[in-house]
Design a protein around this motif. Sequence first.
Motif, mmCIF file in Angstrom:
data_model
loop_
_atom_site.group_PDB
_atom_site.id
_atom_site.type_symbol
_atom_site.label_atom_id
_atom_site.label_comp_id
_atom_site.label_asym_id
_atom_site.label_seq_id
_atom_site.Cartn_x
_atom_site.Cartn_y
_atom_site.Cartn_z
ATOM 1 N N TYR A 182 0.835 -1.209 0.000
ATOM 2 C CA TYR A 182 0.000 0.000 0.000
ATOM 3 C C TYR A 182 0.871 1.260 0.000
ATOM 4 C CZ TYR A 182 -4.162 -2.849 1.140
ATOM 5 O OH TYR A 182 -5.180 -3.757 1.122
ATOM 6 N N LYS A 183 1.947 1.188 0.775
ATOM 7 C CA LYS A 183 2.847 2.331 0.882
ATOM 8 C C LYS A 183 3.492 2.612 -0.488
ATOM 9 C CE LYS A 183 6.413 3.920 4.123
ATOM 10 N NZ LYS A 183 7.707 3.745 3.428
ATOM 11 N N ARG A 184 4.012 1.568 -1.093
ATOM 12 C CA ARG A 184 4.652 1.722 -2.416
ATOM 13 C C ARG A 184 3.634 2.173 -3.462
ATOM 14 N NH1 ARG A 184 8.334 1.707 -0.064
ATOM 15 N NH2 ARG A 184 10.030 0.238 0.312
ATOM 16 N N LEU A 185 2.436 1.619 -3.357
ATOM 17 C CA LEU A 185 1.388 1.986 -4.321
ATOM 18 C C LEU A 185 1.041 3.459 -4.193
ATOM 19 C CD1 LEU A 185 -0.788 1.146 -6.416
ATOM 20 C CD2 LEU A 185 -2.298 0.655 -4.467
ATOM 21 N N GLU A 186 0.879 3.911 -2.945
ATOM 22 C CA GLU A 186 0.519 5.308 -2.719
ATOM 23 C C GLU A 186 1.614 6.239 -3.264
ATOM 24 O OE1 GLU A 186 -0.297 6.201 1.369
ATOM 25 O OE2 GLU A 186 -1.407 8.027 0.846
ATOM 26 N N GLU A 187 2.863 5.904 -2.966
ATOM 27 C CA GLU A 187 3.989 6.700 -3.487
ATOM 28 C C GLU A 187 3.954 6.746 -5.013
ATOM 29 O OE1 GLU A 187 6.996 5.241 0.147
ATOM 30 O OE2 GLU A 187 7.195 4.433 -1.902
ATOM 31 N N THR A 188 3.677 5.592 -5.568
ATOM 32 C CA THR A 188 3.664 5.497 -7.029
ATOM 33 C C THR A 188 2.526 6.313 -7.625
ATOM 34 O OG1 THR A 188 4.546 3.269 -6.787
ATOM 35 C CG2 THR A 188 3.666 3.861 -8.953
ATOM 36 N N LEU A 189 1.361 6.219 -6.979
ATOM 37 C CA LEU A 189 0.200 6.966 -7.478
ATOM 38 C C LEU A 189 0.432 8.464 -7.402
ATOM 39 C CD1 LEU A 189 -2.707 4.821 -5.946
ATOM 40 C CD2 LEU A 189 -1.888 4.833 -8.313
ATOM 41 N N ILE A 190 1.145 8.884 -6.355
ATOM 42 C CA ILE A 190 1.489 10.302 -6.245
ATOM 43 C C ILE A 190 2.479 10.674 -7.350
ATOM 44 C CG2 ILE A 190 2.694 11.998 -4.791
ATOM 45 C CD1 ILE A 190 1.476 10.488 -2.355
ATOM 46 N N ARG A 191 3.439 9.788 -7.512
ATOM 47 C CA ARG A 191 4.494 10.066 -8.508
ATOM 48 C C ARG A 191 3.894 10.179 -9.911
ATOM 49 N NH1 ARG A 191 9.758 6.309 -9.676
ATOM 50 N NH2 ARG A 191 10.794 7.800 -11.075
ATOM 51 N N ILE A 192 2.916 9.357 -10.204
ATOM 52 C CA ILE A 192 2.317 9.412 -11.544
ATOM 53 C C ILE A 192 1.136 10.403 -11.587
ATOM 54 C CG2 ILE A 192 3.038 7.048 -12.163
ATOM 55 C CD1 ILE A 192 0.104 6.176 -11.653
ATOM 56 N N GLN A 193 1.023 11.183 -10.498
ATOM 57 C CA GLN A 193 0.032 12.260 -10.408
ATOM 58 C C GLN A 193 -1.420 11.786 -10.542
ATOM 59 O OE1 GLN A 193 1.575 15.132 -13.234
ATOM 60 N NE2 GLN A 193 2.881 16.037 -11.681
ATOM 61 N N PHE A 194 -1.637 10.539 -10.146
ATOM 62 C CA PHE A 194 -3.020 10.048 -10.078
ATOM 63 C C PHE A 194 -3.621 10.450 -8.741
ATOM 64 C CE2 PHE A 194 -6.278 6.870 -9.110
ATOM 65 C CZ PHE A 194 -7.024 6.891 -10.284
ATOM 66 N N ASP A 233 -3.419 13.127 -5.590
ATOM 67 C CA ASP A 233 -2.920 14.419 -5.125
ATOM 68 C C ASP A 233 -2.809 14.367 -3.607
ATOM 69 O OD1 ASP A 233 -2.454 16.987 -4.328
ATOM 70 O OD2 ASP A 233 -4.224 17.860 -5.315
ATOM 71 N N PRO A 234 -1.595 14.368 -3.061
ATOM 72 C CA PRO A 234 -1.461 14.226 -1.598
ATOM 73 C C PRO A 234 -2.151 15.347 -0.834
ATOM 74 C CG PRO A 234 0.642 14.790 -2.610
ATOM 75 C CD PRO A 234 -0.301 14.511 -3.735
ATOM 76 N N ASN A 235 -2.399 16.479 -1.460
ATOM 77 C CA ASN A 235 -3.107 17.554 -0.768
ATOM 78 C C ASN A 235 -4.624 17.423 -0.880
ATOM 79 O OD1 ASN A 235 -0.679 18.903 -0.023
ATOM 80 N ND2 ASN A 235 -0.468 19.526 -2.172
ATOM 81 N N ASN A 236 -5.057 16.513 -1.713
ATOM 82 C CA ASN A 236 -6.494 16.278 -1.874
ATOM 83 C C ASN A 236 -6.711 14.800 -2.231
ATOM 84 O OD1 ASN A 236 -9.242 16.626 -2.192
ATOM 85 N ND2 ASN A 236 -9.067 17.365 -4.313
ATOM 86 N N PRO A 237 -6.397 13.918 -1.245
ATOM 87 C CA PRO A 237 -6.365 12.474 -1.576
ATOM 88 C C PRO A 237 -7.734 11.844 -1.742
ATOM 89 C CG PRO A 237 -5.936 12.809 0.754
ATOM 90 C CD PRO A 237 -6.042 14.178 0.154
ATOM 91 N N LYS A 238 -8.781 12.591 -1.342
ATOM 92 C CA LYS A 238 -10.140 12.021 -1.352
ATOM 93 C C LYS A 238 -10.132 10.677 -0.621
ATOM 94 C CE LYS A 238 -11.316 14.683 -5.410
ATOM 95 N NZ LYS A 238 -11.507 14.687 -6.850
ATOM 96 N N ARG A 239 -10.871 9.712 -1.102
ATOM 97 C CA ARG A 239 -10.899 8.417 -0.386
ATOM 98 C C ARG A 239 -10.263 7.330 -1.237
ATOM 99 N NH1 ARG A 239 -12.565 7.372 3.813
ATOM 100 N NH2 ARG A 239 -13.388 5.318 3.292
ATOM 101 N N LEU A 240 -9.269 7.727 -1.991
ATOM 102 C CA LEU A 240 -8.674 6.756 -2.918
ATOM 103 C C LEU A 240 -8.047 5.565 -2.205
ATOM 104 C CD1 LEU A 240 -8.025 6.009 -5.856
ATOM 105 C CD2 LEU A 240 -5.865 7.255 -5.601
ATOM 106 N N MET A 241 -7.132 5.821 -1.256
ATOM 107 C CA MET A 241 -6.438 4.703 -0.615
ATOM 108 C C MET A 241 -7.374 3.803 0.208
ATOM 109 S SD MET A 241 -3.502 4.506 -1.896
ATOM 110 C CE MET A 241 -2.952 3.098 -0.904
ATOM 111 N N PRO A 242 -8.334 4.381 0.952
ATOM 112 C CA PRO A 242 -9.290 3.489 1.637
ATOM 113 C C PRO A 242 -10.037 2.578 0.663
ATOM 114 C CG PRO A 242 -9.423 5.688 2.549
ATOM 115 C CD PRO A 242 -8.488 5.776 1.381
#
Lengths: 243, 243
Positions: free
Chosen positions: A189-201, A203-212
């Motif tokens: 999950y940690k790697r996925l989240e980093e990756t999703l941020i990196r590919i700009q899918f 937005d860490p300032n507006n993550p909504k409920r993506l990771m949950p």
Amino acid sequence: MKNAPSPLSNIRIVLDHTSHPGNIGAAARALKTMGLQRLHLVEPRRFPHAEADALACDAKDVLQNAQVHTTLDEALTGCVFAAGLTARKRHMGHTCVDVREAAQRLMQIAATQEVALLFGNEAYGLSNDELSKCQLMISIPTDEAYTSLNVASAVQIMAYELRMAWLAAPQPTQAPIELARLDDIELFYKRLEETLIRIQFLDPNNPKRLMPRVRRLFARTVLEKEELNILMGMLKSINLNVK
Amino acid sequence: MKNAPSPLSNIRIVLDHTSHPGNIGAAARALKTMGLQRLHLVEPRRFPHAEADALACDAKDVLQNAQVHTTLDEALTGCVFAAGLTARKRHMGHTCVDVREAAQRLMQIAATQEVALLFGNEAYGLSNDELSKCQLMISIPTDEAYTSLNVASAVQIMAYELRMAWLAAPQPTQAPIELARLDDIELFYKRLEETLIRIQFLDPNNPKRLMPRVRRLFARTVLEKEELNILMGMLKSINLNVK
């Protein structure tokens, strides 16, 4: 009766942020009467404590062998499956199963692999963040007019159902599938989240409920070890290939 | 869910010679979470008591409505069926059933008639004399290495199984057979014993185990009201005809 190494020994009971030491002691006694032994405590408010010892009666060995952790992740390390007790009937889109059904599912996995059963704080239960680490949510069917079950009583009912499931369980016939460890899944999950941020899918300032939502999806599937290897391989490839 | 008058309200929980008021309070809470309300206490050592109130939490109404008795017979008056919890697997020739099976049997009777569920003292359980008033003995399948279940925990497990049995129970389809009241059955035993002495079948100075054996026989059958009338009629006829 049953003499083989018991699946009950593959079950760890995790009491999370328990306030009253008496409840920890009563839970230890409840576990031992049902043949369970492995108690894990996450940030108990007071432990060890004389009141815990008093209520444990002759289950003080369970308290002495209890492992105390500073995080829930630490308490879950090495497990392949986690189930959490909640007073709600539905939670974050998960359907809760009742204790009996949960005990049967847990027992199947515990026949060969480590599982954890989580109980939250007396006043507020398990947090959303804590429940998001569970693949299964369990509710005890209390009376709608009074749902306030004591935490040690909940442990007692759950332990009783685990014992009943164990006594009724047939011997496993086929080789079980090796499931992914929860700590490895957290890393994913940690790697996925980093990756999703990196590919700009994401937005860490507006993550909504993506990771949950992602967590819920994978919790439902109950990832196998090989599947997790594949997912981690995918992430690695993505990261090697993005600029 | 289920709105008809609940069979759960036909079940009285009898705590016999309970030592610790905290256990009475915890039992009240355990009952209320499962939709049970009717608590009967036989010679509690200390009741009412602040510790009972504290552990009852918001089930203080169960304590306030609890009925206190000086004898077990008084607590059973009006019931047609009594079941007792025991740590033994067999008792006086009775086979003990497990909690789940017991809950189903109790629920069938409680659909229309009053039943009692007896829990003994913390240290020594129910006496032989007390168990002899039960038609059913129940054992909770504890681990052989540690069988010391707290009495409120036993109440919790039993109450949980009663609730599960109630939730699973089909609506009764046929008119139930009216069972004999336990207080009437006690009267029958009394008359029978007097009669057996009178006809010199029973030597009061050397009673052996005759009456316990008689009790066991009738407990197994679960006497119907009409059958008891017949038996009482028989005794009356005998007494009218002996010199």
